[in-house]
Design an enzyme around this catalytic site. Sequence first.
Site, PDB file in Angstrom:
ATOM      1  N   LYS A   1      -4.279   0.802   3.755  1.00  0.00           N
ATOM      2  CA  LYS A   1      -3.706   2.251   2.135  1.00  0.00           C
ATOM      3  C   LYS A   1      -3.696   3.491   2.756  1.00  0.00           C
ATOM      4  O   LYS A   1      -2.856   4.237   2.101  1.00  0.00           O
ATOM      5  CB  LYS A   1      -5.192   1.871   1.444  1.00  0.00           C
ATOM      6  CG  LYS A   1      -5.438   1.395   0.288  1.00  0.00           C
ATOM      7  CD  LYS A   1      -4.595   1.242  -0.392  1.00  0.00           C
ATOM      8  CE  LYS A   1      -4.856   0.779  -1.649  1.00  0.00           C
ATOM      9  NZ  LYS A   1      -3.777   0.867  -2.757  1.00  0.00           N
TER      10      LYS A   1
ATOM     11  N   SER B   1      -5.401  -7.594   4.784  1.00  0.00           N
ATOM     12  CA  SER B   1      -4.236  -5.803   4.253  1.00  0.00           C
ATOM     13  C   SER B   1      -5.569  -5.403   4.471  1.00  0.00           C
ATOM     14  O   SER B   1      -5.799  -3.662   3.908  1.00  0.00           O
ATOM     15  CB  SER B   1      -4.084  -6.181   2.224  1.00  0.00           C
ATOM     16  OG  SER B   1      -5.154  -6.347   1.647  1.00  0.00           O
TER      17      SER B   1
END
Length: 415
Positions: A60, A314
Site C-alpha cells: 500500500k 501482498s
Amino acid sequence: MSGSSTTDLGVRYEDVIAARRLQAGLIENTPIQHSRALARITGSPVYLKCENLQRAGSFKVRGAYTRMARLTADERARGVVAASAGNHAQGVAVAAKHLGVKARIYMPLGVALPKLAATQDHGAEVVLHGATVDEALAEAQRYASATGAVFVHPFDNVDVVAGQGTVGLEIIEQVPDVETVLVGVGGGGLLAGMAVALKHEAQRAGRQIRVIGVQAENAAAYPPSLAADALVPLTKVSTIADGIAVGRPGQLPFSIIKELVDDVVTVSEDALARALVFLLERSKMVVEPAGAVGVAALMEGRIENPGVTVPVLSGGNIDPMLMLKVIQRGLSAAGRFLQVRIMLDDRPGSLATISRIIAENDANVTGVDHTRIGGSISMGDVAITIFMETKGAEHAELILQALRDEGYDPQVIHS
C-alpha cells in the site's frame, strides 16, 4: 478479458514507469522466494513475491507515496486525510512522514490495536470513527470537504494504481519467464496497476503472461461485477481477509481489470487459513490472510496449467490474536487439529476410557472441557469436549472411527 491494449485505460504503462522513478529512495524492491513445497503441489515452479516485507508491511505504501509525492506545495500545506482499517493507513502514514506532510487517518472503532499503534508510531493523527471502514471513509471525505485536506483514496486513483503497478515491474525483472501472476483483490488497485505493467511487458516481448485476481469468496464483488459489466456492490462482506474486505470495486480499477485481467477466482475461508499456516511452516513467512489468497488458489487447484507462477504476498500486517484464530482454523481445516464433543454417562472411569482410545491412536490431547449443565444435557450425563493434535485428515478420521467402534458418538466441532 485479456488481450486489450494497455493504452487509453486511465493508467498507462508510462505512468507506472514514472511512479517507479518517483518511489526511489523510499520503496523497497522486495525479494522473490522460490517455493519448492508449492512447486510440488502444482508441478510447476512457484516464486513468492514478498510484499509482506515492504515498508509498513504491505504494497500500500507504493500507491500512497506516489499519490502524495505529486501534491503541490499548497496541497502539502493543507495536509492529507485517509480512511483504513490497517495497511492503507500505515502506507499513508509512512509516506506523510517521509514527505513532511501532516496526515489525519480515520480508522473504525474496532480496529486491531497493533494496526492502530503502528499507524500512530509512523506519526499520523488517528481518529477512531464508525463501526466499519465505510463509515470511517465517509467521515474522512467529509473532513476533506470541510477543511481542504487532500483525500488519499486507497485504490480508486490514477497515481495510486500506477504506484501499485510497480510490483509488476519488479516481478518481470526477478522472474523473466513468469507465465502466471496471482494477485489478491479488494478494491482492485494492485491488480489493475500490475495488469497494466505485466500486459505491456508481455506484449513487448511477444508472449503471454496470465494475470489472475483472487478474492475471498465471502467478499467477492468482482465476479458479479465483471459478469454484469457494471459495479455490483455486495450487501454483506464477511472474511478473515480484512485487507481485501471491500464490498464495491473501484471504478478506475474495474475499468482496467475488465479489459486486461484474464480471470478472477475465489477461495474459501478454510483455504485462506490453510494457506497462512502453510506459508508459516514451509516458507517461514508471516502473511496476513489477504496476502495468502494467491497461495490458497494454488493449493486448492483453482488455477489450471499455471506454469511458472508468482503469487503476490501482498501484506504481513496481522493481529496476533487473529493469527491465533486463523492458525487454529487452518490446522483444523487440514485435519491436524480436532475438536470433538462426546456425551458420557456421569460415572467414574468414563473419561479414562476416552483418553485410552485417543492415546492408543497416537493423538495428543491439548485440552478438555467437562460440563454437566446445558439445555441438551440430561441428568446423569456429562458433555466432554476434547481438543487434540492429529497428523492429518486420515489420522483424524481414524481416531473418530476408533471412538465409534467403542460405542461413542463423537461430534466434530468446526472452528
